[in-house]
Design an enzyme around this catalytic site. Structure first.
Site, PDB file in Angstrom:
ATOM      1  N   ASP A  67      27.171 -13.233  62.302  1.00  0.00           N
ATOM      2  CA  ASP A  67      27.641 -13.730  63.602  1.00  0.00           C
ATOM      3  C   ASP A  67      29.099 -14.176  63.486  1.00  0.00           C
ATOM      4  OD1 ASP A  67      27.211 -16.060  62.190  1.00  0.00           O
ATOM      5  OD2 ASP A  67      26.100 -17.086  63.787  1.00  0.00           O
ATOM      6  N   GLU A  69      26.831 -21.904  51.378  1.00  0.00           N
ATOM      7  CA  GLU A  69      28.209 -21.797  51.867  1.00  0.00           C
ATOM      8  C   GLU A  69      28.953 -23.121  51.702  1.00  0.00           C
ATOM      9  OE1 GLU A  69      28.724 -19.864  55.646  1.00  0.00           O
ATOM     10  OE2 GLU A  69      30.861 -20.347  55.729  1.00  0.00           O
TER      11      GLU A  69
END
Ligand code: KIV
Length: 249
Positions: free
Chosen positions: A33, A168
């Protein structure tokens, strides 16, 4: 592939980038995304919709022959409950995804998707859909308590049945600890060298992104090279150097 060799993952958003990544032998291609940022020019991934993710999945899927094709579930597509999560994941799978990825510790939703035959990848640390909650793109898990939260979320996701998990923007030692703790592969981005694999955003690797993140590496100055090619084309047309007779019929 855990403990085998580092797993190579890269994002792709359209037919040519799907072909490039697949032909280069990337193991896992993610229709991320992040297309909200690098394709649509938005400042966060929050506005991206399921329909947009399904469209990009369809066009990448036409190109991919050997890599595992994973599609991101966008913001709002799984947070409201198990039924919506499964329905939206089904839409993405019908578009050609072979697995979906979702951000955060949504254990019930992950369990329900796995039950429905949908392989799920988790994502913890700096999850961009929570940009406003985090107050920006900030490393997560620097403090002990925060690190414990990230570890606990990763455990919940693995226990719920995810086949892999993205870490992340978390400290190197925390990523190493999570990698050693979990039975499933960890895929790092800004999480150091000790994860089972790495993922990068295509536009960062190709030097097409405007800014540059510390956790990314440019393998070509794409912006500059492409810009120069287009300038040359424009100069040729203006100077009547293109087209010549040999480009005509
Ligand atoms: O959307 C995306 O590209 C991602 C990767 C950076 C992990 O989620």
């Amino acid at each position: 592939m855990k403990g085998d060799r580092p797993i190579v993952c890269l994002t792709a958003y359209d037919f040519p980038s799907g072909q490039w990544a697949d032909a280069a032998g990337v193991d896992l291609i993610l229709v991320g995304d992040s297309l909200g940022n690098v394709v649509q020019g938005q400042s966060t991934t929050i506005p991206v919709t399921v329909e947009e993710m399904a469209y990009h999945t369809r066009i990448v899927a036409r190109a991919v022959r050997q890599a595992l094709l994973v599609t991101d579930m966008p913001f709002g597509s799984f947070q409201s409950g198990v039924n919506a999560a499964v329905e939206n994941a089904v839409t993405l799978m019908k578009g050609g995804a072979e697995a979906v990825k979702l951000e955060g510790p949504y254990a019930d939703e992950i369990r329900a998707m796995c039950k429905a035959g949908i392989p799920v990848m988790g994502h913890v640390g700096m999850t961009p859909q929570s940009y406003h909650q985090f107050g920006g793109f900030k490393v997560q898990g620097r403090e002990v308590e925060e690190g414990e939260r990230v570890l606990d979320e990763a455990r919940q996701i693995a226990d719920a049945g995810a086949f892999a998990i993205v870490l992340e923007l978390i400290p190197i030692d925390l990523a190493r600890f999570i990698t050693d703790t979990l039975d499933i592969p960890t895929i790092g981005i800004g999480a150091g060298p000790h994860c089972d694999g790495q993922i990068q955003v295509l536009h960062d690797v190709l030097g097409l992104s405007e800014g540059m993140f510390r956790h990314a590496k440019r393998y070509i100055e794409g912006r500059e090279l492409l810009g120069k090619a287009i300038e040359e084309y424009a100069e040729d047309v203006r100077a009547a150097r293109f087209p010549t007779r040999e480009h005509g019929f």
